[in-house]
Design an enzyme around this catalytic site. Structure first.
Site, short mmCIF file in Angstrom:
data_model
loop_
_atom_site.label_atom_id
_atom_site.label_comp_id
_atom_site.label_asym_id
_atom_site.label_seq_id
_atom_site.Cartn_x
_atom_site.Cartn_y
_atom_site.Cartn_z
CB THR A 202 1.44 41.94 24.98
OG1 THR A 202 0.69 41.31 23.95
CG2 THR A 202 2.33 43.02 24.37
NE ARG A 230 -4.78 41.39 15.35
CZ ARG A 230 -4.21 41.68 16.52
NH1 ARG A 230 -3.09 41.08 16.88
NH2 ARG A 230 -4.75 42.55 17.34
N GLY A 232 -1.12 43.25 14.85
CA GLY A 232 -1.72 44.11 15.86
C GLY A 232 -1.00 45.44 16.00
CG ASP A 233 -1.36 47.29 19.80
OD1 ASP A 233 -1.60 46.07 19.75
OD2 ASP A 233 -1.07 47.88 20.87
CB THR A 253 -0.51 45.15 26.70
OG1 THR A 253 -1.13 43.86 26.61
CG2 THR A 253 -0.79 45.74 28.09
N GLY A 254 -3.17 45.17 24.77
CA GLY A 254 -4.63 45.13 24.74
C GLY A 254 -5.12 44.78 23.35
N GLY A 256 -5.48 45.13 19.99
CA GLY A 256 -4.65 45.93 19.10
C GLY A 256 -5.37 46.80 18.08
N1 ASP Z 1 -1.84 44.26 21.62
C1 ASP Z 1 -1.60 42.90 21.22
C2 ASP Z 1 -2.20 42.71 19.86
O1 ASP Z 1 -3.30 43.17 19.61
C3 ASP Z 1 -2.18 41.87 22.15
C4 ASP Z 1 -2.04 42.14 23.63
O2 ASP Z 1 -1.41 43.10 24.02
O3 ASP Z 1 -2.59 41.34 24.43
O4 ASP Z 1 -1.61 42.05 19.05
#
Ligand code: ASP
Length: 336
Positions: A202, A230, A232-233, A253-254, A256
């Protein structure tokens, strides 16, 4: 006598600040600054080749150079964030734009958001499949619509009307990401937990311009093998992205779902606003003390109005970079 002159200049200085519509960051030595990430995950020095590390470092530096140039030329933080993220979206190295991960149906399905910290205006798109640069669509939502978030076909229709580039979905295909989907489908144990969070990529950027305005943006393909549309955040203001000139800008990032449930980006800003935390303390509190205990893997990059920054993550690594008008520059992948 000199005390009187000092007093007069302080009174004059405060008065001129109050009459300035755009709050200028007077106390800071730093004219402008920029922080970026290219995703967090459990990569280690052993599983990222030196050649690949060099490629990522070069692209992060290229992105910082582009952002610095825009800010140096008195461009807005909004321009810097959009252009820097466009560059990262166009690179197949990252999970955003070209190179986005595939969902369960083998489609690249992307989310992005952007927010500016002067008026707290924001724009986002979710579940878009044919907009070449989703962050530009998010900016168009911010500037040209009465809404904050558009999704799916409607978002594409809007982007088209705004003259943004629409591409055939095959544009986003990369073999590496497709192979990742196939491997994930074969394993069929993908719960996206912190221990397995390998799907980094991301992209995000926070910029502070010469007028003291902060802007933050995030763009992503989400998580490999995601199902049922789906989201995400990353397109959610307050979760994956937040900006407020009086506190900070954040791009996350992570995993979500955790970033949504813990309102990560806004929580960092709120700790600064209500508790007087510094940016580093606030980012540490949320990423290490709130998310880590519940196995919410990921990280954030944050920047405040004085150019102070935080790059906090609870995974093994996060592609990240910071640069400012004083010539300071940091570009890193792994933990220190
Ligand atoms: N945060 C992103 C999501 O959950 C994915 C990521 O940042 O790796 O869609």
């Amino acid at each position: 006598m000199s005390k009187i002159i000092k007093l007069i200049s302080i009174v004059f200085f405060s008065f001129s600040c109050q009459n300035n519509e755009t709050p200028v960051n007077q106390q800071s030595k730093i004219d402008y600054a920029l922080i970026i990430h290219g995703g967090a995950g459990n990569m280690s020095i052993e599983n990222v080749t030196e050649e690949s590390q060099a490629e990522y470092i070069a692209k992060l530096n290229e992105a910082l150079n582009l952002g610095l140039k825009i800010l140096e030329d008195s461009g807005s933080s909004l321009d810097a964030v959009e252009n820097v993220i466009n560059l990262l979206e166009d690179s197949p190295l990252f999970n955003a734009g070209r190179g986005a991960v595939f969902n369960h149906d083998g489609i690249n399905d992307m989310d992005a958001s952007i927010m500016e910290g002067l008026h707290l205006n924001a724009g986002a798109v979710a579940g878009v499949k044919d907009i070449k640069n989703p962050i530009s669509a998010a900016r168009a939502v911010l500037e040209k619509s009465d809404h904050v978030m558009l999704s799916g076909k409607g978002a594409s229709e809007f982007a088209k009307l705004e003259g943004l580039e629409i591409v055939d979905p095959s544009y986003f295909y990369t073999q590496t990401r497709y192979d990742e989907l196939i491997k994930t489908l074969e394993r069929d144990d993908d719960d996206g937990s912190i221990l397995k969070l390998k799907k980094m990529g991301t992209v995000g950027c926070v910029a502070l311009d010469k007028n003291g305005n902060i802007c933050a943006g995030t763009s992503t393909g989400g998580m490999t093998n995601k199902k049922y549309n789906r989201i995400g955040d990353s397109p959610i203001i307050g979760a994956g992205t937040y900006a407020n000139n009086s506190t900070c800008g954040v791009s996350a990032t992570g995993h979500g779902e955790f970033f949504i449930r813990y309102s990560v980006a806004h929580d960092i800003s709120a700790l600064m606003e209500y508790k007087g935390f510094t940016i580093k303390e606030a980012a540490y509190e949320v990423i290490q003390n709130k998310l880590l205990p519940v196995h919410g893997g990921g990280g954030v990059v944050c920047l405040d109005a004085k150019g102070n920054y935080a790059m906090e993550f609870n995974t093994n690594g996060m592609f990240r970079g910071y640069a400012n008008s004083d010539g300071e520059r940091v570009v890193k992948i792994f933990k220190d």
